[in-house]
Motif scaffolding. Structure first.
Motif, PDB file in Angstrom:
ATOM      1  N   ALA A  68      71.257  86.046  -1.324  1.00 55.18           N
ATOM      2  CA  ALA A  68      72.191  85.670  -0.264  1.00 55.18           C
ATOM      3  C   ALA A  68      73.235  86.750  -0.064  1.00 55.18           C
ATOM      4  CB  ALA A  68      72.861  84.336  -0.597  1.00 55.18           C
ATOM      5  N   ILE A  69      73.744  87.286  -1.163  1.00 56.15           N
ATOM      6  CA  ILE A  69      74.793  88.307  -1.039  1.00 56.15           C
ATOM      7  C   ILE A  69      74.239  89.572  -0.386  1.00 56.15           C
ATOM      8  CG2 ILE A  69      76.310  89.823  -2.358  1.00 56.15           C
ATOM      9  CD1 ILE A  69      76.560  87.490  -4.392  1.00 56.15           C
ATOM     10  N   ILE A  70      73.048  89.975  -0.838  1.00 54.52           N
ATOM     11  CA  ILE A  70      72.479  91.215  -0.304  1.00 54.52           C
ATOM     12  C   ILE A  70      72.159  91.072   1.175  1.00 54.52           C
ATOM     13  CG2 ILE A  70      70.478  92.745  -0.395  1.00 54.52           C
ATOM     14  CD1 ILE A  70      70.464  92.166  -3.473  1.00 54.52           C
ATOM     15  N   LEU A  71      71.547  89.955   1.534  1.00 57.02           N
ATOM     16  CA  LEU A  71      71.235  89.741   2.953  1.00 57.02           C
ATOM     17  C   LEU A  71      72.518  89.719   3.781  1.00 57.02           C
ATOM     18  CD1 LEU A  71      68.381  87.101   2.904  1.00 57.02           C
ATOM     19  CD2 LEU A  71      68.239  89.511   3.472  1.00 57.02           C
ATOM     20  N   ASP A  72      73.552  89.117   3.217  1.00 61.08           N
ATOM     21  CA  ASP A  72      74.823  89.052   3.918  1.00 61.08           C
ATOM     22  C   ASP A  72      75.364  90.456   4.154  1.00 61.08           C
ATOM     23  OD1 ASP A  72      76.879  87.361   5.036  1.00 61.08           O
ATOM     24  OD2 ASP A  72      78.171  88.149   3.456  1.00 61.08           O
ATOM     25  N   MET A 122      79.469  89.028  19.885  1.00 59.77           N
ATOM     26  CA  MET A 122      78.529  89.398  18.817  1.00 59.77           C
ATOM     27  C   MET A 122      79.060  89.148  17.398  1.00 59.77           C
ATOM     28  SD  MET A 122      75.526  90.124  19.162  1.00 59.77           S
ATOM     29  CE  MET A 122      74.209  90.532  18.076  1.00 59.77           C
ATOM     30  N   PRO A 123      80.274  89.562  17.086  1.00 58.26           N
ATOM     31  CA  PRO A 123      80.750  89.314  15.720  1.00 58.26           C
ATOM     32  C   PRO A 123      80.762  87.824  15.377  1.00 58.26           C
ATOM     33  CG  PRO A 123      82.181  90.874  16.827  1.00 58.26           C
ATOM     34  CD  PRO A 123      81.232  90.365  17.863  1.00 58.26           C
ATOM     35  N   VAL A 124      81.130  86.999  16.339  1.00 62.36           N
ATOM     36  CA  VAL A 124      81.171  85.556  16.070  1.00 62.36           C
ATOM     37  C   VAL A 124      79.741  85.029  15.887  1.00 62.36           C
ATOM     38  CG1 VAL A 124      81.967  83.323  16.918  1.00 62.36           C
ATOM     39  CG2 VAL A 124      83.263  85.382  17.445  1.00 62.36           C
ATOM     40  N   ILE A 125      78.834  85.481  16.741  1.00 64.08           N
ATOM     41  CA  ILE A 125      77.441  85.039  16.621  1.00 64.08           C
ATOM     42  C   ILE A 125      76.868  85.486  15.283  1.00 64.08           C
ATOM     43  CG2 ILE A 125      75.132  85.225  17.607  1.00 64.08           C
ATOM     44  CD1 ILE A 125      76.435  85.626  20.326  1.00 64.08           C
ATOM     45  N   MET A 126      77.146  86.737  14.930  1.00 66.00           N
ATOM     46  CA  MET A 126      76.632  87.245  13.657  1.00 66.00           C
ATOM     47  C   MET A 126      77.213  86.447  12.493  1.00 66.00           C
ATOM     48  SD  MET A 126      74.362  89.532  14.044  1.00 66.00           S
ATOM     49  CE  MET A 126      74.256  90.218  12.407  1.00 66.00           C
ATOM     50  N   ALA A 127      78.468  86.066  12.613  1.00 62.90           N
ATOM     51  CA  ALA A 127      79.068  85.251  11.549  1.00 62.90           C
ATOM     52  C   ALA A 127      78.287  83.953  11.408  1.00 62.90           C
ATOM     53  CB  ALA A 127      80.532  84.977  11.855  1.00 62.90           C
ATOM     54  N   GLY A 128      77.880  83.389  12.532  1.00 61.34           N
ATOM     55  CA  GLY A 128      77.080  82.167  12.495  1.00 61.34           C
ATOM     56  C   GLY A 128      75.739  82.407  11.836  1.00 61.34           C
ATOM     57  N   ILE A 129      75.118  83.519  12.177  1.00 64.17           N
ATOM     58  CA  ILE A 129      73.816  83.835  11.587  1.00 64.17           C
ATOM     59  C   ILE A 129      73.972  84.021  10.080  1.00 64.17           C
ATOM     60  CG2 ILE A 129      71.971  85.552  11.504  1.00 64.17           C
ATOM     61  CD1 ILE A 129      72.315  85.966  14.478  1.00 64.17           C
ATOM     62  N   ARG A 130      75.079  84.649   9.707  1.00 67.39           N
ATOM     63  CA  ARG A 130      75.291  84.872   8.275  1.00 67.39           C
ATOM     64  C   ARG A 130      75.514  83.550   7.535  1.00 67.39           C
ATOM     65  NH1 ARG A 130      79.726  89.299   8.686  1.00 67.39           N
ATOM     66  NH2 ARG A 130      80.280  88.510   6.637  1.00 67.39           N
ATOM     67  N   THR A 131      76.272  82.667   8.157  1.00 69.89           N
ATOM     68  CA  THR A 131      76.478  81.357   7.534  1.00 69.89           C
ATOM     69  C   THR A 131      75.134  80.651   7.355  1.00 69.89           C
ATOM     70  OG1 THR A 131      78.551  81.218   8.717  1.00 69.89           O
ATOM     71  CG2 THR A 131      77.769  79.203   7.682  1.00 69.89           C
ATOM     72  N   SER A 132      74.335  80.651   8.417  1.00 73.30           N
ATOM     73  CA  SER A 132      73.017  80.020   8.356  1.00 73.30           C
ATOM     74  C   SER A 132      72.176  80.637   7.261  1.00 73.30           C
ATOM     75  CB  SER A 132      72.280  80.216   9.681  1.00 73.30           C
ATOM     76  OG  SER A 132      72.593  79.191  10.548  1.00 73.30           O
ATOM     77  N   MET A 133      72.264  81.959   7.169  1.00 69.38           N
ATOM     78  CA  MET A 133      71.439  82.664   6.185  1.00 69.38           C
ATOM     79  C   MET A 133      71.773  82.167   4.778  1.00 69.38           C
ATOM     80  SD  MET A 133      71.385  85.251   3.874  1.00 69.38           S
ATOM     81  CE  MET A 133      72.984  85.970   4.235  1.00 69.38           C
ATOM     82  N   VAL A 134      73.060  82.108   4.468  1.00 64.06           N
ATOM     83  CA  VAL A 134      73.458  81.658   3.126  1.00 64.06           C
ATOM     84  C   VAL A 134      72.972  80.225   2.896  1.00 64.06           C
ATOM     85  CG1 VAL A 134      75.413  81.121   1.651  1.00 64.06           C
ATOM     86  CG2 VAL A 134      75.437  83.184   3.040  1.00 64.06           C
ATOM     87  N   LEU A 135      73.154  79.417   3.930  1.00 64.79           N
ATOM     88  CA  LEU A 135      72.726  78.020   3.856  1.00 64.79           C
ATOM     89  C   LEU A 135      71.227  77.929   3.584  1.00 64.79           C
ATOM     90  CD1 LEU A 135      74.783  75.797   4.548  1.00 64.79           C
ATOM     91  CD2 LEU A 135      73.593  75.503   6.706  1.00 64.79           C
ATOM     92  N   ILE A 136      70.462  78.710   4.328  1.00 64.52           N
ATOM     93  CA  ILE A 136      69.004  78.644   4.220  1.00 64.52           C
ATOM     94  C   ILE A 136      68.540  79.186   2.875  1.00 64.52           C
ATOM     95  CG2 ILE A 136      66.878  79.650   5.118  1.00 64.52           C
ATOM     96  CD1 ILE A 136      68.021  79.311   7.919  1.00 64.52           C
ATOM     97  N   VAL A 137      69.087  80.331   2.472  1.00 59.08           N
ATOM     98  CA  VAL A 137      68.655  80.904   1.190  1.00 59.08           C
ATOM     99  C   VAL A 137      68.944  79.915   0.068  1.00 59.08           C
ATOM    100  CG1 VAL A 137      69.120  82.716  -0.498  1.00 59.08           C
ATOM    101  CG2 VAL A 137      68.841  83.309   1.900  1.00 59.08           C
TER     102      VAL A 137
END
Lengths: 508, 356
Positions: free
Chosen positions: A192-196, A135-150
């Motif tokens: 991006a920061i807040i969502l992160d 989960m932590p690794v997957i979430m890290a991926g989601i967070r990376t994507s989120m920053v990228l997308i935002v």
């Protein structure tokens, strides 16, 4: 700083709306990317052989410039939020997919063996052991994507998806208005920061529940996304008029709208700031927009891929009109008077120093001149390439830059000459001198409404309404109106209305 | 209980991991599988819970082919303790122990009291440790939980794959003791893989020594030490780190030379000189006779290591002590036995060195 606070307070309302749009687009794209990547990643951990090729494919998606993806999608999905979300979701796939796959794969084999040896079935092992641990690794991926997308969502503004990119584009278009750019960029970064932070908090509080936490995260995100301002709220208009990026097209489409609504019973929607020629034209072909103002010269050179056979405005218009009708089955109504052609401009001071009046006068000083040209101008036959041939010029240095940045570059003295559009507002603001083009290198660029023939057939009354502008609006007038929008911050709608009233085309 | 018949394992690349293994594990016994690395001991063990499939041959549990069981249910009834401990790091101690009972759909209440019972059994305070994560426990405590996790659903069989090799010597010794006690209490069938001969000799009811995919000798610890089948067995037993770690039951005198029954003693058949152990008619230990007189003396447990045994000798000042296994007198240990054993292990070492 004070300038920024002013801009902020002036545009607070629109800012919140843009933030909300931005958030919606980003979250929907992120949810879609997650919904595709996580299950796919999990499945791939059971199919090692095809894992790398598939992950490689998403990596390819990532390498395509986001703008190119957007352009590519317009023929299929038109303009607006849908293609933006698809492109952004495609963009966000890789980090989530790779992290899901790696996260599960890297779970200690001893733990997998323990789970198997204790009699867990494959799904139970996945949900109870592998997923929570990964989960932590997957979430890290989601967070990376989120920053990228935002971050990338700002570009989606180019195809009319809205969001904070609208503010940034506006700022760029107004010659790099730093305050406006910041007004778009800072909230995007904060978002991006807040969502992160939210995602990290979420990750920590729900480290052990695996599937459940992921699912609830997606549900919450989906609820936010399909909130009050969702897609459904838009009224369907009879006609949608689009426009390229900038003040001039925005003013023109407001005139079109006012005229059509004055003369007919049709309702008109506007879609401004749609990026450059290719994007808007694709949108017109696809049907997301029905009309947009195009230049005669552009129609010939960019859309029809021909060269202007003449430099007479009327003949150029005829050539464009016939060509568009033949090739694309499109109607090109009567052009206005002003000629927003390319021009080579310099400061008055420089013009006096070197005694520059026409482009040909550059020849004696060509080695001392630094030019700031747009990429497009630099490359075009009716641009710098033509200048080299027709005027036998070989300038000392040519820097290519974004259109919005040229005016900053010339006012700061970084470059000596720029390519300009004859009617741009900053010509007034910076007091620039246009170098004459005695050899008629630049074909005429007159604006006229472009639409599909079938649109005109369905609403023939449009033609009369819009042709009222034919032959109207001089170059000076256009320049003045552009200046009012870009530098006095008047709304394009107000400027358009004022003009039409003064001309007696609509009533007050 | 568990029967291997002609079990062979050949890998796709042609290497043979096991050749014709025939083996029976008795109900309630602890069988230690031992041998140099690559000998197939772990492969053998993992075939029992079907983590590895044999290429040929059959394995029966309760006289039923293991392939005829539902694989998950089979595994629920075989506890599994791993070398890497492999507690699930995201679950609490309690959740780790509950994994199999939950799959077997135990009731919550039943499960909760079972957890208390198990934790008490290995000396982990349930109040204090139930809600802890594995990361908050010491290595020894972790493997104790690992053992409990295997025991939780009360399986018939427990497989242990070098369970203590990752632990420090002190925790290892403590856990070995715990396992012995547990085994006496709960009488499970345990298949135990180890590379440590002392551990195998001390814990195993029988020891199965393997080499290159074959069984070299399957015997009781005593027989393995006293009657090694060949040089390999002898070498392997000899190659322990120190004789002081050896359990006394491989050193002791199993002959009855120094044992008298109470009956014999009371009939007056008394030798005046020397020390003898005295046993009852049912074989239980009674006391010792020193120069014709009955004296009380503690007995050594058969799995006590030599170093501890010598301490008892020091404090008791007898020249011979009785050795018992669960109250039954099984032999005697004298200074003479110890000296001879040390001499023997020393000469083994010298041989090894000269071979190098």
């Amino acid at each position: 700083m004070i300038g920024f606070m002013n801009v902020f307070s002036q545009r607070q309302d629109i800012l919140w709306e843009k933030i909300w749009e931005h958030l919606q687009i980003s979250i929907i794209a992120l949810v879609i990317a997650t919904l595709i990547s996580v299950p796919l990643g999990l499945w791939l951990t059971r199919k090692h052989r095809i894992a790398e090729p598939i992950i490689g494919a998403t990596a390819v998606l990532q390498t395509i410039p986001s703008l190119a993806v957007l352009a590519f999608l317009i023929p299929f999905f038109g303009i607006g939020q849908t293609p933006a979300i698809i492109a952004l979701a495609a963009y966000g796939l890789l980090p989530i997919l790779r992290n899901t796959y790696t996260g599960i794969k890297e779970v200690d084999p001893a733990l997998k063996e323990a789970a198997t040896g204790m009699g867990m079935k494959s799904f139970r092992r996945l949900s109870k052991v592998e997923l929570p641990i990964a989960m932590p690794v997957i979430m890290a991926g989601i967070r990376t994507s989120m920053v990228l997308i935002v971050g990338t969502t700002t570009i989606a503004a180019l195809i009319g998806a809205g969001g904070l990119g609208d503010l940034i584009l506006l700022g760029l278009d107004r010659g790099g208005d730093v305050n406006l750019i910041l007004l778009g960029a800072i909230p995007a970064a904060l978002l991006a920061i807040i969502l992160d932070l939210i995602l990290r908090l979420f990750e920590r509080t729900s480290a052990k529940s695996g599937f459940r936490s992921l699912v609830s995260l997606l549900v919450i995100a989906a609820l936010i996304a399909v909130g009050p301002l969702a897609f459904g709220g838009k009224v369907k208009n009879d006609i949608t008029i689009g426009a390229k990026l900038g003040a001039e097209p925005a003013i023109l489409i407001n005139m079109y709208k006012l005229l059509i609504e004055e003369e007919t019973d049709l309702s008109v929607g506007l879609q401004k700031n749609l990026g450059k020629t290719d994007l808007v034209f694709s949108a017109l072909q696809e049907g997301s927009i029905d009309i947009y103002p195009e230049f005669t010269g552009t129609a010939i050179v960019s859309l029809l891929d021909e060269e202007a056979t003449s430099n007479d405005p009327q003949e150029v218009y005829q050539q464009a009109k016939e060509g568009m009708a033949e090739t694309f089955d499109m109607a090109f109504l009567e052009p206005m008077e002003f000629n927003n052609t390319y021009a080579v401009a310099t400061t008055q001071e420089l013009a006096e120093r070197y005694d520059l009046e026409s482009i040909g006068d550059l020849k004696p000083v060509e080695n001392q001149i630094t030019a700031g040209f747009t990429l497009e101008f630099n490359d075009r036959q009716d641009g710098y390439q033509g200048m080299k041939e027709v005027y036998n010029l070989d300038l000392g240095e040519v820097r290519t830059m974004d259109p919005g940045l040229r005016q900053g570059a010339i006012s700061s003295g970084d470059v000596d000459i720029i390519d300009a559009y004859a009617t741009s507002g900053y010509m007034v603001d910076l007091n620039l001198t246009v170098l004459e083009d005695p050899k008629n290198l630049f074909p005429p660029y007159q604006g006229a409404p472009l639409m599909k023939q079938e649109t005109l057939d369905r609403y023939p009354e449009i033609e009369d309404a819009l042709n009222q502008l034919g032959g109207k609006i001089t170059g000076d007038k256009m320049r003045e109106m552009n200046y009012e929008v870009d530098f006095e911050d008047r709304s394009p709608e107000e400027v358009a209305r004022e003009y039409l009233i003064n001309e007696g085309l609509i009533e007050e | 209980m568990i029967t291997f018949t002609d079990v062979t394992k050949t890998y796709q690349d042609g290497t043979t991991a096991l050749k014709n293994i025939n083996l029976q594990v008795q109900e309630g016994e602890l069988l230690a599988l031992i041998g140099p690395s690559g000998c197939g001991k772990t492969t053998t063990m993992k075939m029992i819970n079907r983590l590895i499939q044999p290429t040929e041959g059959t394995i029966l549990i309760h006289n039923k082919d293991i392939r005829d069981y539902n694989i998950h249910e089979l595994r629920w009834n075989i506890g599994y303790v791993l070398q890497e401990i492999a507690l699930f790091p995201h679950m609490t101690v309690e959740e780790n122990i509950s994994v199999v009972p939950e799959m077997k759909k135990w009731k919550k209440k039943e499960l909760s009291s079972r957890i208390d019972e198990l934790m008490d059994m290995v000396g982990l305070d349930p109040e204090k440790h139930r809600k802890r994560k594995p990361g908050e426990l010491s290595g020894g405590q972790q493997q104790r939980v690992g053992v409990l996790r295997a025991l939780a659903a009360d399986p018939d069989i427990i497989l242990m794959d070098e369970p203590f090799s990752a632990l420090d010597p002190i925790s290892r010794e403590q856990l070995q003791k715990d396992i012995r006690n547990l085994q006496q209490e709960i009488k499970k069938t345990i298949v135990f893989v180890t590379h440590d001969m002392d551990e195998a000799l001390a814990l195993g009811d029988r020891v199965c020594l393997m080499k290159a995919g074959e069984i070299v000798q399957l015997d009781t610890p005593q027989n393995l030490v006293l009657n090694p089948a060949n040089e390999f067995v002898k070498d392997f037993i000899g190659s322990r780190k120190t004789p002081w770690q050896t359990a006394v039951d491989v050193i002791i005198d199993y002959t009855n030379n120094k044992i008298l029954t109470v009956e014999e003693f009371e009939k007056g058949r008394v030798v005046l000189e020397g020390t003898f152990a005295l046993k009852n008619a049912d074989g239980t230990y009674e006391g010792i006779i020193k120069n014709g007189e009955r004296v009380q003396s503690p007995a050594l447990s058969n799995d006590m290591i030599l170093r501890d045994a010598v301490q008892v000798f020091e404090s008791e000042s007898h020249s011979l002590l009785p050795v018992v296994k669960e109250d039954r007198l099984i032999g005697t240990l004298s200074y003479r036995d110890i000296v001879l054993y040390l001499k023997e292990s020393e000469s083994n070492k010298v041989e090894e060195v000269s071979q190098l």
